[in-house]
Design an enzyme around this catalytic site. Structure first.
Site, PDB file in Angstrom:
ATOM      1  N   LYS A  44      15.076 108.346 -29.980  1.00 53.58           N
ATOM      2  CA  LYS A  44      13.812 108.827 -29.400  1.00 53.58           C
ATOM      3  C   LYS A  44      14.075 109.931 -28.401  1.00 53.58           C
ATOM      4  O   LYS A  44      15.025 109.841 -27.612  1.00 53.58           O
ATOM      5  CB  LYS A  44      13.170 107.624 -28.684  1.00 53.58           C
ATOM      6  CG  LYS A  44      11.785 107.855 -28.204  1.00 53.58           C
ATOM      7  CD  LYS A  44      10.772 107.650 -29.312  1.00 53.58           C
ATOM      8  CE  LYS A  44       9.383 108.036 -28.910  1.00 53.58           C
ATOM      9  NZ  LYS A  44       9.163 109.497 -28.831  1.00 53.58           N
TER      10      LYS A  44
ATOM     11  N   SER B  41       5.683 105.633 -24.735  1.00 57.19           N
ATOM     12  CA  SER B  41       5.924 106.059 -26.120  1.00 57.19           C
ATOM     13  C   SER B  41       6.302 104.862 -26.989  1.00 57.19           C
ATOM     14  O   SER B  41       5.900 104.765 -28.154  1.00 57.19           O
ATOM     15  CB  SER B  41       7.075 107.067 -26.181  1.00 57.19           C
ATOM     16  OG  SER B  41       6.611 108.369 -25.965  1.00 57.19           O
TER      17      SER B  41
ATOM     18  N   LYS C  89      18.590 106.433 -20.411  1.00 57.28           N
ATOM     19  CA  LYS C  89      17.248 106.110 -19.914  1.00 57.28           C
ATOM     20  C   LYS C  89      16.682 104.880 -20.633  1.00 57.28           C
ATOM     21  O   LYS C  89      16.194 103.948 -20.003  1.00 57.28           O
ATOM     22  CB  LYS C  89      16.376 107.332 -20.204  1.00 57.28           C
ATOM     23  CG  LYS C  89      15.189 107.506 -19.355  1.00 57.28           C
ATOM     24  CD  LYS C  89      14.490 108.809 -19.720  1.00 57.28           C
ATOM     25  CE  LYS C  89      15.288 110.045 -19.322  1.00 57.28           C
ATOM     26  NZ  LYS C  89      14.565 111.305 -19.541  1.00 57.28           N
TER      27      LYS C  89
ATOM     28  N   HIS D  51      22.894 103.674 -31.795  1.00 59.18           N
ATOM     29  CA  HIS D  51      23.216 102.230 -31.683  1.00 59.18           C
ATOM     30  C   HIS D  51      21.964 101.378 -31.842  1.00 59.18           C
ATOM     31  O   HIS D  51      22.038 100.228 -32.241  1.00 59.18           O
ATOM     32  CB  HIS D  51      23.966 101.927 -30.380  1.00 59.18           C
ATOM     33  CG  HIS D  51      23.152 102.006 -29.130  1.00 59.18           C
ATOM     34  ND1 HIS D  51      22.651 103.191 -28.640  1.00 59.18           N
ATOM     35  CD2 HIS D  51      22.735 101.046 -28.270  1.00 59.18           C
ATOM     36  CE1 HIS D  51      21.963 102.951 -27.537  1.00 59.18           C
ATOM     37  NE2 HIS D  51      21.995 101.663 -27.287  1.00 59.18           N
TER      38      HIS D  51
ATOM     39  N   LYS E 226      17.029 114.362 -28.790  1.00 54.75           N
ATOM     40  CA  LYS E 226      16.266 115.457 -28.189  1.00 54.75           C
ATOM     41  C   LYS E 226      16.245 116.609 -29.180  1.00 54.75           C
ATOM     42  O   LYS E 226      17.177 116.763 -29.984  1.00 54.75           O
ATOM     43  CB  LYS E 226      16.938 115.922 -26.882  1.00 54.75           C
ATOM     44  CG  LYS E 226      16.025 116.697 -25.981  1.00 54.75           C
ATOM     45  CD  LYS E 226      15.134 115.761 -25.178  1.00 54.75           C
ATOM     46  CE  LYS E 226      14.204 116.503 -24.261  1.00 54.75           C
ATOM     47  NZ  LYS E 226      13.503 115.569 -23.363  1.00 54.75           N
TER      48      LYS E 226
END
Ligand code: NAD
Length: 466
Positions: A65, A358, A89, A60, A101
């Site tokens: 990430k 990050s 998160k 979305h 992931k």
């Protein structure tokens, strides 16, 4: 129950509170894209085969990430579960990324550095060529079993395959500083967790509710896992908060010292020996699972998922559990702990510090400039002018050390940690206020905050409003 089922049960609970429709919930829980690769690498004249995955839970917002894990326990279900946690998160800490992931089924300890480099490059080539690593679409970071070293190898692979991508440095985060990394990224997850704990101790109602002692340093802390997250968290808690960490666990056992472990000495010892068995710093017990059942105030699982389950939950004595690892408590165990009055701060908020920094690294990479580079000297000059003016008006002379202290403008790490603290504290407030409003657990409130933001995004995109 699988890890993914555990996560989805939490999602269901909060989605129900938000009256999510079934079709939206189904879309939300689904994995938007997934790749499984088999990587064949010739080592010692023999082909070695490795299986790897990269799951994109949500597109979305792009890029998606999430970390890249090297472990013998990696599988598709866990990779999908971890990707979904990344989506929730990022929404909680307002980071504009979807969740992803990846993982490779391998025990990195069985290979030399040059073998690992060859394996990583072969794995990365497959993912890059299929669009599963790119600064615009999908950006890995270190996770269990990987570090800035692997990120640098992936960066090199990406650069050689896509030399015309001016943003190539943004294809991974958590890389070394000299390759476009950001100061503070390695420590970011641990440092972010420290900010969470500090925030808890600013809320007297939570301290009272969980029966903790008033000051952080008065409470006894146990940490499971002394890798990146666990050791950096311990370092910050010990040095900045004078915290009393009475036990640290690793896979072969735990170190116990009722008076508190000297964490700086343990870090030095671990660097040299790759274990925590140091009799000078505490008593080593070779029963790793016992650690979670010891008396303590605050328990911090910072190693791996599913360590507190229905099997051992009744033996857990902590008053507060901080989920530094992803998914350390099973859904059923979570219910039991909640009924017992144990306060739990959930993974989808607690360990978000890594992705926050990050994000800063990725922004730095695609903007091609270090934070603070342009304005630092200008600000210093202005401060000097102000000090000079005050000195003249008050007929005084500010001493050199004071000037030096005031002049020390923010460097990149200061800025990264300032942004990190701000993100963690704002998210805490949002979850805290939501909890007061919906009168549910901190975890349900965190999911509630996250799902509400994701739903808003989908509604803006044209999905029916429900
Ligand atoms: P890591 O590989 O650096 O460290 C994990 C540590 O746990 C290792 O020292 C390992 O020996 C130890 N360990 C393994 N099995 C154990 C057991 N049974 N008991 C005790 N210790 C055990 O990994 P990490 O990056 O520190 O990640 C730890 C957790 O935090 C994972 O759940 C990861 O997904 C999560 N996390 C990491 C980051 C990050 O920035 N690295 C960010 C968010 C979440």
């Amino acid at each position: 129950m699988s890890f993914k089922e555990n996560v989805n049960l939490h999602v269901d609970k909060s989605a129900k509170l938000l009256n999510f429709s079934d079709d939206l919930l189904e879309h939300l829980k689904s994995i938007h894209s997934l790749i499984k690769v088999n990587v064949g690498v010739v080592l010692d004249e023999k082909i070695h085969n490795f299986t790897g995955w990269r799951a994109v839970h949500s597109e979305h917002i792009l890029p998606s990430k999430g970390g890249l894990r090297y472990s013998e326990n990696v599988d598709q279900d866990d990779t999908e579960a971890l990707a979904s946690l990344m989506t929730y998160k990022c929404a909680i800490v307002n980071i504009p990324f979807g969740g992803a992931k990846g993982g490779l089924k391998i025990n990195p300890k069985n290979y030399t550095m040059s073998e690992l480099r060859a394996i990583t490059k072969a794995f990365a080539t497959k993912l890059i060529n299929r669009g599963f690593i790119s600064p615009a679409l999908n950006v890995p970071a270190p996770d269990v079993g990987t570090s800035e070293r692997e990120m640098e190898w992936i960066l090199d692979t990406y650069k050689s395959l896509k030399p015309d991508d001016i943003n190539y440095r943004g294809c991974v985060t958590g890389k070394p500083l000299h390759r476009g990394g950001i100061a503070g990224r390695t420590e970011a997850t641990g440092r972010g967790i420290e900010e969470v704990i500090r925030e808890i101790f600013r809320h007297k109602d939570i301290i009272k509710e969980s029966n903790l002692k008033n000051e952080l340093k008065e409470n006894e802390i146990i940490i499971q896992g002394f890798g990146n997250v666990g050791s950096n968290l311990a370092k910050h808690l010990y040095n900045r908060d004078k915290a009393k960490i009475i036990a640290i666990g690793e896979r072969d056992g735990y170190l116990f010292n009722k008076n508190g472990i000297d964490i700086n000495a343990l870090i030095e010892f671990y660097k040299k020996n790759e274990n925590i068995n140091n009799p000078k710093l505490g008593e080593f017990k070779n029963n790793p699972s016992e650690l979670l059942e010891l008396n303590c105030d605050i328990l911090i699982p910072a190693a791996l998922e599913n360590v507190i389950t229905i099997k051992n939950v009744n033996k857990v004595k902590a008053k507060l559990i901080i989920e530094a690892a992803n998914g350390p408590i099973s859904f059923e165990a979570d219910q039991k702990l909640h009924d017992k009055g144990v306060f739990i701060i959930p993974d989808i908020y607690v360990n978000a510090g890594g992705v926050v920094v990050s994000y800063f690294e990725w922004v730095k990479d695609i903007s091609h400039i270090r934070f603070g580079r342009v304005e630092k000297r200008f600000q210093e000059q202005k401060i000097l002018e102000i000090i000079d003016l005050i000195d003249k008006k008050t007929n005084t002379k500010t001493d050199f050390d004071t000037i030096k202290n005031i002049l020390h403008g923010a460097d990149e790490e200061d800025l990264a940690f300032s942004g990190l603290e701000d993100s963690m504290r704002n998210a805490f407030t949002e979850i805290y206020k939501t909890r007061k409003q919906i009168k549910k657990s901190f975890r349900e409130s965190a999911y509630y905050v996250s799902l509400k933001k994701i739903r808003n995004f989908y509604t803006d995109e044209g999905f029916p409003k429900r």
